[in-house]
Structures are given as C-alpha cells and as structure tokens.
Scaffold this active site. Sequence first.
Site, PDB file in Angstrom:
ATOM      1  N   LYS A  59       3.946   9.057  -2.643  1.00  0.00           N
ATOM      2  CA  LYS A  59       3.036   7.992  -2.191  1.00  0.00           C
ATOM      3  C   LYS A  59       1.762   8.593  -1.603  1.00  0.00           C
ATOM      4  O   LYS A  59       0.654   8.129  -1.885  1.00  0.00           O
ATOM      5  CB  LYS A  59       3.719   7.109  -1.145  1.00  0.00           C
ATOM      6  CG  LYS A  59       4.796   6.210  -1.691  1.00  0.00           C
ATOM      7  CD  LYS A  59       5.420   5.429  -0.543  1.00  0.00           C
ATOM      8  CE  LYS A  59       6.615   4.629  -1.003  1.00  0.00           C
ATOM      9  NZ  LYS A  59       7.254   3.912   0.116  1.00  0.00           N
ATOM     10  N   ASN A 119       9.467   5.678  -4.579  1.00  0.00           N
ATOM     11  CA  ASN A 119       9.735   5.480  -3.148  1.00  0.00           C
ATOM     12  C   ASN A 119       9.677   6.776  -2.334  1.00  0.00           C
ATOM     13  O   ASN A 119       9.967   6.766  -1.146  1.00  0.00           O
ATOM     14  CB  ASN A 119      11.072   4.769  -2.936  1.00  0.00           C
ATOM     15  CG  ASN A 119      12.252   5.586  -3.419  1.00  0.00           C
ATOM     16  OD1 ASN A 119      12.090   6.511  -4.199  1.00  0.00           O
ATOM     17  ND2 ASN A 119      13.442   5.231  -2.975  1.00  0.00           N
ATOM     18  N   CYS A 120       9.268   7.865  -2.929  1.00  0.00           N
ATOM     19  CA  CYS A 120       9.144   9.154  -2.234  1.00  0.00           C
ATOM     20  C   CYS A 120       7.859   9.160  -1.407  1.00  0.00           C
ATOM     21  O   CYS A 120       6.764   8.902  -1.928  1.00  0.00           O
ATOM     22  CB  CYS A 120       9.125  10.287  -3.253  1.00  0.00           C
ATOM     23  SG  CYS A 120       8.779  11.914  -2.563  1.00  0.00           S
ATOM     24  N   ASP A 121       7.970   9.453  -0.122  1.00  0.00           N
ATOM     25  CA  ASP A 121       6.808   9.456   0.761  1.00  0.00           C
ATOM     26  C   ASP A 121       5.743  10.457   0.325  1.00  0.00           C
ATOM     27  O   ASP A 121       4.543  10.175   0.404  1.00  0.00           O
ATOM     28  CB  ASP A 121       7.224   9.741   2.204  1.00  0.00           C
ATOM     29  CG  ASP A 121       7.979   8.576   2.824  1.00  0.00           C
ATOM     30  OD1 ASP A 121       7.837   7.432   2.336  1.00  0.00           O
ATOM     31  OD2 ASP A 121       8.715   8.809   3.800  1.00  0.00           O
TER      32      ASP A 121
END
Length: 118
Positions: free
Chosen positions: A14, A9-11
């Site tokens: 991603k 879930n780390c931008d």
Amino acid sequence: MITVYGISNCDTVKKARRWLEQHAIEYRFHDLRSDGLDKSQVQSWLQELGWETLVNRRSTSWKALDAAEREQMDDRRALAAILQQPTLIKRPLLDIGHERHCGFSAPAWEALLLRHTL
C-alpha cells in the site's frame, strides 16, 4: 510498463503504491493471490535475484514452513514453495522491464525510477 507484484492488503505494498501515485508514475498492479503466478516467471525471478532475495524470511508464510524445509531451501525448493504459497515473496516486487527489485524504499525507488525514465 512498470509492474508491482504484491498483495492488496499488505501495508508495504500500500505504501509503495501510494508513493508511485504521488509521483505520477504509471504502473500495473498484479495481486499475487488473485492474479496468480506463472512458473516460468518465478523461475526467471529466482535466476535473477536468488531465493535469498526473493523470499521474505521474516514473513508468517516463511515461519509457517517446516523447519527442515526452511533449512534446506534453495532455488528449486523456493520455486515449489512460492508456487504453493505466493505470499512467500518479499513484497512488493517491482518489475521495471529489464530488472526487478524486492521490497520498498522510497529513496531507492526514486533513484531507480529516475534512472529508468532517462
């Protein structure tokens, strides 16, 4: 095989994964939370990169550490802290087999992976 270590879930992770996919670069994703970490692996990262590079000192995980723990951080303390809280690692950690790099920069990754594929 290229391995990308991070949390799903780390931008930034991603963005890095999207970049790899857009450039048709095969990789394996290792989720630091669900896949865990091996002590010897973290030790080798610390030996290669040093805690100052491996630990994200802007993260909420770092800020949640006791002030005294942050001030006294060294490779040995970082090992224990990372094993307890893997989200301390600066993400993503790119492992291309013979070297590792923390963080994502499209130009840096392009230069690095171009070198790697030659």
